[in-house]
Enzyme design. Structure first.
Site, PDB file in Angstrom:
ATOM      1  CB  CYS B 106      -1.056   0.185   1.055  1.00 38.92           C
ATOM      2  SG  CYS B 106      -1.830   1.562   1.492  1.00 38.92           S
ATOM      3  CB  CYS B 109      -2.200   4.702   4.240  1.00 40.81           C
ATOM      4  SG  CYS B 109      -3.284   3.703   3.543  1.00 40.81           S
ATOM      5  CB  SER B 110      -0.056   0.873   6.625  1.00 45.49           C
ATOM      6  OG  SER B 110      -1.070   1.412   7.249  1.00 45.49           O
ATOM      7  CB  CYS B 111      -4.407  -1.221   2.358  1.00 47.15           C
ATOM      8  SG  CYS B 111      -5.038   0.518   2.411  1.00 47.15           S
TER       9      CYS B 111
END
Lengths: 90, 198, 94
Positions: B106, B109-111
C-alpha cells in the site's frame, strides 16, 4: 447503474494534484492503463475525508505497465481507482 | 522505529493512557470491552489464518476456485471472515503460478488484510518498502532473499482503496504426503505478502 | 503538492532490516492506540478516510520521524479535537 468502463477499456488517470486527500498516487497520475474489472463501489474517499457528501462510485482494478508509470521495468502494477479518477483513452 | 527508548516511550504511554481515560469519561471507549475486543480480534487475525486458507486451497481445488472468485464468500468455509467487528472489507486473493508472481503493498498508507493476517510487520509499513517495491519489485524481493526467475512476470498490487489483497503461493514440490495442517505450517507471512515463494 | 505519505516510486528510502518473528505490537500503548482507533471508527466519531487524511496532514518532518503507531495516535487526538470530542487543552495538557 451500468459501469462506465467495461473490462479491457483503456483509461487515462487524472493528472491533477488535488489539495486534499486522494487515493490516486502521484506515480500513477496522467498514466494510461487497462481496466481489469470493476471491483465494487465506495463513497469517494476524497469527499468523505473532507466531511462532504460522498457519492458512491464504481472502483475499478486497473492494470498499468511499469514502463508507462516509471519509464522502465517489465512488471505490472494493479491499482484500485475510483471512476472519477479515470477517463477513457481513445 | 523512533521513540522506542526509555523516557520518550514512558511519556507517550502516559499520554495514551490519559487520552483513553478522557474517552472513557465521554463514554466512547470502555477499557474492559477494548481489551476483550482486541483479544478476540487478534485470536483470528494472525498469519496462521492466512496459512490455513492457503493449505485448504492446495488440497481442495474447488475451494481454491471459490477463493479466487470471491474470497469473502469462501472464507467462512474455514471459519474466517474479513469483518473483525467493523464493516467487512473486500478481500481479493491473487494466485501465483509457474508464470506469474504477485506481491502486495500500500504505497499511500498501510492497507493490509489485518482481519486475516493480523497487524502487518514494520517493514511493510516503511517508506522504504512502499516507495521501492512498486517500482523495482525484483530488486526488493532479492533483498528478501527471493530471486524470482527471469521468465516469471511480476504483478504488484497497490491497495489504494477499500480492497485488501493476499497472495496465494504455489504449493512446494515434494509435499504430496503432507496433511493439510502440515502444509499450513509451510506458509509464511512473507509468502502471503509475496516477498517469499511460500 | 502531493503529500508526504505518497511515496510510491520515490527514490531515496531504504528498506529496513526485517525483524525476526516480529510481534503484533512492540509495546502495550501501541495495542491501546490500535484498539482505541477501532472503537472510535466503530462509534462513528470519524471515518477511515478522515483518519488517513489526518495522518497525511502531519508536517513532513514529523511524519518521517514518527513511528507507525505514533502517527496513529496523532490522528486519533487530532480528530477527537477536530470533532469536538476532546478539547485541545485536555489532550495536550494545560
Amino acid at each position: 447503474m451500468a459501469d462506465r468502463f467495461p473490462p479491457g477499456t483503456r483509461v487515462r488517470t487524472r493528472r491533477t494534484d488535488p489539495p486534499h486527500h486522494t487515493r490516486l498516487p502521484r506515480y500513477a497520475r496522467g498514466a494510461v492503463g487497462t481496466v481489469l474489472e470493476p471491483e465494487g463501489s465506495s463513497p469517494l474517499a476524497d469527499d468523505r475525508a473532507r466531511g462532504l457528501p460522498a457519492h458512491t462510485q464504481t472502483v475499478y482494478t486497473v492494470r498499468f505497465d511499469a514502463r508507462e508509470l516509471f519509464g522502465e521495468g517489465e512488471h505490472s502494477v494493479m491499482l484500485a481507482l475510483f471512476e472519477s479518477y479515470l477517463q477513457e483513452e481513445l | 522505529m523512533s521513540g522506542d527508548h526509555g523516557g520518550a516511550t514512558t511519556a507517550l504511554s502516559a499520554r495514551v493512557r490519559h487520552v483513553e481515560a478522557l474517552l472513557e469519561q465521554r463514554g466512547l471507549v470502555d477499557p474492559v470491552e477494548l481489551d476483550r475486543a482486541l483479544t478476540a480480534y487478534l485470536a483470528k487475525a494472525s498469519p496462521a489464518s492466512g496459512a490455513r486458507v492457503v493449505a485448504r486451497s492446495w488440497v481442495d481445488e474447488d475451494f481454491r476456485q471459490r477463493l479466487l472468485d470471491n474470497a469473502n464468500l469462501a472464507l467462512p468455509e474455514v471459519g474466517l471472515s474479513m469483518g473483525g467487528g467493523l464493516q467487512e472489507q473486500r478481500l481479493k486473493v491473487v494466485a501465483n503460478t509457474a508464470a506469474a508472481h504477485n506481491v502486495i503493498v500500500c504505497t499511500l498508507c498501510s492497507c493490509y488484510p489485518i482481519a486475516l493476517l493480523g497487524p502487518s510487520p514494520s517493514w511493510y509499513k516503511s517508506e522504504g518498502y512502499r516507495s521501492r517495491v512498486v517500482r523495482d519489485p525484483r530488486g526488493v524481493l532479492h533483498e528478501f532473499g527471493y530471486d524470482v526467475p527471469a521468465d516469471v512476470e511480476i504483478t504488484v498490487w497497490d491497495a489504494s482503496a477499500e480492497s485488501r489483497h493476499m497472495v496465494l503461493p504455489r504449493r512446494p514440490v515434494g509435499t504430496d504426503g503432507l496433511s493439510e495442517q502440515e502444509l499450513a505450517g509451510l506458509v509464511t507471512r512473507n509468502g502471503l505478502i509475496g516477498v517469499a515463494a511460500v | 503538492m502531493a503529500r508526504i505519505n505518497d511515496v510510491g516510486g520515490v527514490e531515496g528510502f531504504e528498506l529496513p532490516q526485517p525483524e525476526l518473528d516480529e510481534p503484533a505490537f512492540h509495546a502495550d500503548w501501541e495495542a491501546h492506540v490500535f484498539a482505541m482507533n477501532r472503537a472510535l471508527l466503530g462509534a462513528g466519531v470519524y471515518n477511515l478516510d478522515e483518519f488517513r487524511d489526518a495522518i497525511e496532514r502531519m508536517p513532513p518532518a514529523e511524519y518521517l520521524a514518527s513511528s507507525y503507531y505514533e502517527k496513529w495516535f496523532h490522528a486519533v487526538t487530532t480528530l477527537c479535537v477536530q470533532k469536538g470530542v476532546l478539547s485541545h487543552d485536555e489532550v495536550h495538557g494545560g
